[in-house]
Design an enzyme around this catalytic site. Structure first.
Site, PDB file in Angstrom:
ATOM      1  N   CYS A  32       0.844  -1.204   0.000  1.00 62.55           N
ATOM      2  CA  CYS A  32       0.000   0.000   0.000  1.00 62.55           C
ATOM      3  C   CYS A  32       0.874   1.247   0.000  1.00 62.55           C
ATOM      4  O   CYS A  32       1.715   1.438   0.887  1.00 62.55           O
ATOM      5  CB  CYS A  32      -0.920  -0.004   1.222  1.00 62.55           C
ATOM      6  SG  CYS A  32      -1.798   1.552   1.448  1.00 62.55           S
ATOM      7  N   CYS A  49       0.492   3.412   3.188  1.00 67.00           N
ATOM      8  CA  CYS A  49       1.167   2.788   4.339  1.00 67.00           C
ATOM      9  C   CYS A  49       2.673   3.047   4.257  1.00 67.00           C
ATOM     10  O   CYS A  49       3.327   3.281   5.284  1.00 67.00           O
ATOM     11  CB  CYS A  49       0.893   1.286   4.381  1.00 67.00           C
ATOM     12  SG  CYS A  49      -0.712   0.846   5.085  1.00 67.00           S
ATOM     13  N   HIS A  56      -6.334   3.128   0.350  1.00 64.48           N
ATOM     14  CA  HIS A  56      -6.065   3.385   1.768  1.00 64.48           C
ATOM     15  C   HIS A  56      -6.894   4.631   2.082  1.00 64.48           C
ATOM     16  O   HIS A  56      -6.677   5.687   1.460  1.00 64.48           O
ATOM     17  CB  HIS A  56      -4.561   3.620   1.996  1.00 64.48           C
ATOM     18  CG  HIS A  56      -4.177   3.938   3.416  1.00 64.48           C
ATOM     19  ND1 HIS A  56      -3.179   3.249   4.093  1.00 64.48           N
ATOM     20  CD2 HIS A  56      -4.620   4.885   4.281  1.00 64.48           C
ATOM     21  CE1 HIS A  56      -3.036   3.750   5.308  1.00 64.48           C
ATOM     22  NE2 HIS A  56      -3.912   4.758   5.452  1.00 64.48           N
ATOM     23  N   HIS A  58      -8.555   7.924   2.761  1.00 68.19           N
ATOM     24  CA  HIS A  58      -7.964   9.260   2.845  1.00 68.19           C
ATOM     25  C   HIS A  58      -9.001  10.328   2.584  1.00 68.19           C
ATOM     26  O   HIS A  58      -9.960  10.106   1.847  1.00 68.19           O
ATOM     27  CB  HIS A  58      -6.787   9.418   1.876  1.00 68.19           C
ATOM     28  CG  HIS A  58      -7.100   9.065   0.456  1.00 68.19           C
ATOM     29  ND1 HIS A  58      -7.174   7.763   0.019  1.00 68.19           N
ATOM     30  CD2 HIS A  58      -7.377   9.832  -0.620  1.00 68.19           C
ATOM     31  CE1 HIS A  58      -7.468   7.744  -1.279  1.00 68.19           C
ATOM     32  NE2 HIS A  58      -7.607   8.994  -1.694  1.00 68.19           N
ATOM     33  N   HIS A 117      -9.401  14.106   1.041  1.00 69.70           N
ATOM     34  CA  HIS A 117      -8.784  15.196   0.279  1.00 69.70           C
ATOM     35  C   HIS A 117      -9.254  16.522   0.866  1.00 69.70           C
ATOM     36  O   HIS A 117     -10.443  16.701   1.110  1.00 69.70           O
ATOM     37  CB  HIS A 117      -9.252  15.189  -1.182  1.00 69.70           C
ATOM     38  CG  HIS A 117      -8.849  13.996  -1.980  1.00 69.70           C
ATOM     39  ND1 HIS A 117      -7.842  14.043  -2.922  1.00 69.70           N
ATOM     40  CD2 HIS A 117      -9.326  12.728  -2.010  1.00 69.70           C
ATOM     41  CE1 HIS A 117      -7.727  12.855  -3.505  1.00 69.70           C
ATOM     42  NE2 HIS A 117      -8.613  12.035  -2.966  1.00 69.70           N
TER      43      HIS A 117
END
Ligand code: 5GP
Ligand code: ZN
Length: 120
Positions: free
Chosen positions: A5, A8, A97, A99, A101
């Protein structure tokens, strides 16, 4: 940590990023291909594929509580900004993953679906 990932690896410091904010739960860093003068991503340090990946409420709370803090650091707290969380193929999510924005620094129009491949 998920081995292959991208985010990560950014959290682990294996891939460099322009860090904006960090605490025990979250890391915020500038998007590598900004779509607005301010384009910052906030990710939980723990790996979740997306918002639908059984994310504990505490993680979600910390993630969202970080949004205004990052907005302050990026100078858009007063002017306003847009938060986007993409989920799955129709949203064009590219990094699996979770997130958020943060987009700002410009007066934006409303969402448009012009140019979308799939009609409702
Ligand atoms: P998504 O389309 O999954 O919601 O958003 C992924 C975002 O990650 C995109 O805006 C893309 O520009 C950004 N991104 C992809 N790879 C990298 C990278 O290596 N570093 C940083 N800082 N951002 C990245
Ligand atoms: Zn991950």
């Amino acid at each position: 940590m998920s081995d292959d990932c991208l985010f990560c690896k950014i959290v682990a410091g294996e891939i460099p990023s322009k860090k904006v904010y960090e605490d025990d739960f979250c890391l915020a860093f500038d998007d590598i291909e900004p779509e607005a003068p301010v384009h910052t991503l906030i990710v939980p340090k723990q790996h979740f594929n997306d918002l639908q990946d059984n994310v504990p409420a505490e993680v979600l709370g910390r993630l969202l509580a970080t949004v205004p803090e990052v907005a302050k650091l990026k100078g858009v707290y007063e002017s306003g900004y847009r938060c986007v969380i993409n989920i799955g193929p129709d949203s064009a999510q590219t990094v699996q993953h979770l997130h958020v924005h943060i987009l700002g620094g410009v007066r934006m129009g409303r969402f448009t679906f012009e140019g979308s491949a799939r009609q409702a």
